[in-house]
Scaffold this motif. Structure first.
Motif, PDB file in Angstrom:
ATOM      1  N   ARG A  97      -4.577   5.578   2.612  1.00  0.00           N
ATOM      2  CA  ARG A  97      -3.615   4.842   1.801  1.00  0.00           C
ATOM      3  C   ARG A  97      -4.297   4.265   0.564  1.00  0.00           C
ATOM      4  O   ARG A  97      -5.503   4.084   0.526  1.00  0.00           O
ATOM      5  CB  ARG A  97      -2.930   3.757   2.613  1.00  0.00           C
ATOM      6  CG  ARG A  97      -3.824   2.675   3.107  1.00  0.00           C
ATOM      7  CD  ARG A  97      -3.068   1.703   3.982  1.00  0.00           C
ATOM      8  NE  ARG A  97      -3.986   0.737   4.541  1.00  0.00           N
ATOM      9  CZ  ARG A  97      -3.701  -0.059   5.528  1.00  0.00           C
ATOM     10  NH1 ARG A  97      -2.500  -0.027   6.075  1.00  0.00           N
ATOM     11  NH2 ARG A  97      -4.575  -0.914   5.982  1.00  0.00           N
ATOM     12  N   SER A 125      -8.021  -2.335  -6.896  1.00  0.00           N
ATOM     13  CA  SER A 125      -7.486  -1.120  -6.278  1.00  0.00           C
ATOM     14  C   SER A 125      -8.528  -0.563  -5.321  1.00  0.00           C
ATOM     15  O   SER A 125      -9.728  -0.651  -5.579  1.00  0.00           O
ATOM     16  CB  SER A 125      -7.159  -0.063  -7.341  1.00  0.00           C
ATOM     17  OG  SER A 125      -6.163  -0.524  -8.223  1.00  0.00           O
ATOM     18  N   GLU A 182      -3.635  -4.807  -7.312  1.00  0.00           N
ATOM     19  CA  GLU A 182      -3.513  -6.126  -6.683  1.00  0.00           C
ATOM     20  C   GLU A 182      -3.848  -7.194  -7.725  1.00  0.00           C
ATOM     21  O   GLU A 182      -4.818  -7.075  -8.459  1.00  0.00           O
ATOM     22  CB  GLU A 182      -4.425  -6.237  -5.467  1.00  0.00           C
ATOM     23  CG  GLU A 182      -4.055  -5.289  -4.335  1.00  0.00           C
ATOM     24  CD  GLU A 182      -2.722  -5.613  -3.678  1.00  0.00           C
ATOM     25  OE1 GLU A 182      -2.254  -6.764  -3.772  1.00  0.00           O
ATOM     26  OE2 GLU A 182      -2.150  -4.709  -3.057  1.00  0.00           O
ATOM     27  N   TRP A 197      -4.238   1.134  -2.267  1.00  0.00           N
ATOM     28  CA  TRP A 197      -3.836  -0.198  -2.716  1.00  0.00           C
ATOM     29  C   TRP A 197      -4.113  -0.209  -4.210  1.00  0.00           C
ATOM     30  O   TRP A 197      -5.229   0.056  -4.622  1.00  0.00           O
ATOM     31  CB  TRP A 197      -4.635  -1.279  -2.004  1.00  0.00           C
ATOM     32  CG  TRP A 197      -4.385  -1.280  -0.539  1.00  0.00           C
ATOM     33  CD1 TRP A 197      -5.072  -0.575   0.412  1.00  0.00           C
ATOM     34  CD2 TRP A 197      -3.348  -1.970   0.147  1.00  0.00           C
ATOM     35  NE1 TRP A 197      -4.539  -0.802   1.645  1.00  0.00           N
ATOM     36  CE2 TRP A 197      -3.462  -1.661   1.519  1.00  0.00           C
ATOM     37  CE3 TRP A 197      -2.336  -2.826  -0.251  1.00  0.00           C
ATOM     38  CZ2 TRP A 197      -2.608  -2.179   2.483  1.00  0.00           C
ATOM     39  CZ3 TRP A 197      -1.486  -3.340   0.710  1.00  0.00           C
ATOM     40  CH2 TRP A 197      -1.630  -3.017   2.052  1.00  0.00           C
ATOM     41  N   GLY A 231       0.833  -1.197   0.000  1.00  0.00           N
ATOM     42  CA  GLY A 231       0.000   0.000   0.000  1.00  0.00           C
ATOM     43  C   GLY A 231       0.864   1.241   0.000  1.00  0.00           C
ATOM     44  O   GLY A 231       2.054   1.198   0.317  1.00  0.00           O
TER      45      GLY A 231
END
Length: 94
Positions: free
Chosen positions: A22, A85, A27, A24, A10
């Motif tokens: 944050r 995300s 993925e 991400w 992250g």
């Protein structure tokens, strides 16, 4: 070919005294985070893809536009069904 994401830790976008935001991003489908707990509450908003979020014994599938809540100290994991995300806010206050 290994299914890994270079952003898997992250990216902290901003952090104050009591809250952090944050991101991400990207993925990889077919990957799963190890079950873990965090000493803070997490709220998330899905920007891209689909994932299963498991908290304790309950699993929920989340899609673009969905939100999720992970309570403080709850054992949880993510399993990515599509490139995923999300943006998450975490509470740093005790």
């Amino acid at each position: 070919m290994s299914k890994t994401n270079p952003n898997s830790a992250g990216k902290t976008l901003v952090q104050g005294e009591n809250v952090a935001l944050r991101l991400w991003s990207g993925e990889v489908p077919g990957t799963k985070k190890e079950p873990h707990s965090s000493p803070y509450e997490v709220v998330g908003y899905v920007l891209q893809g689909r994932a299963e979020v498991t908290i304790g014994s309950e699993t929920v599938e989340v899609h673009v536009g969905d939100t999720y809540l992970i309570p403080r100290d709850a054992v949880h994991t993510y399993s990515f069904l599509e490139t995923f995300s999300a943006v998450e806010a975490i509470s740093l206050a005790e």
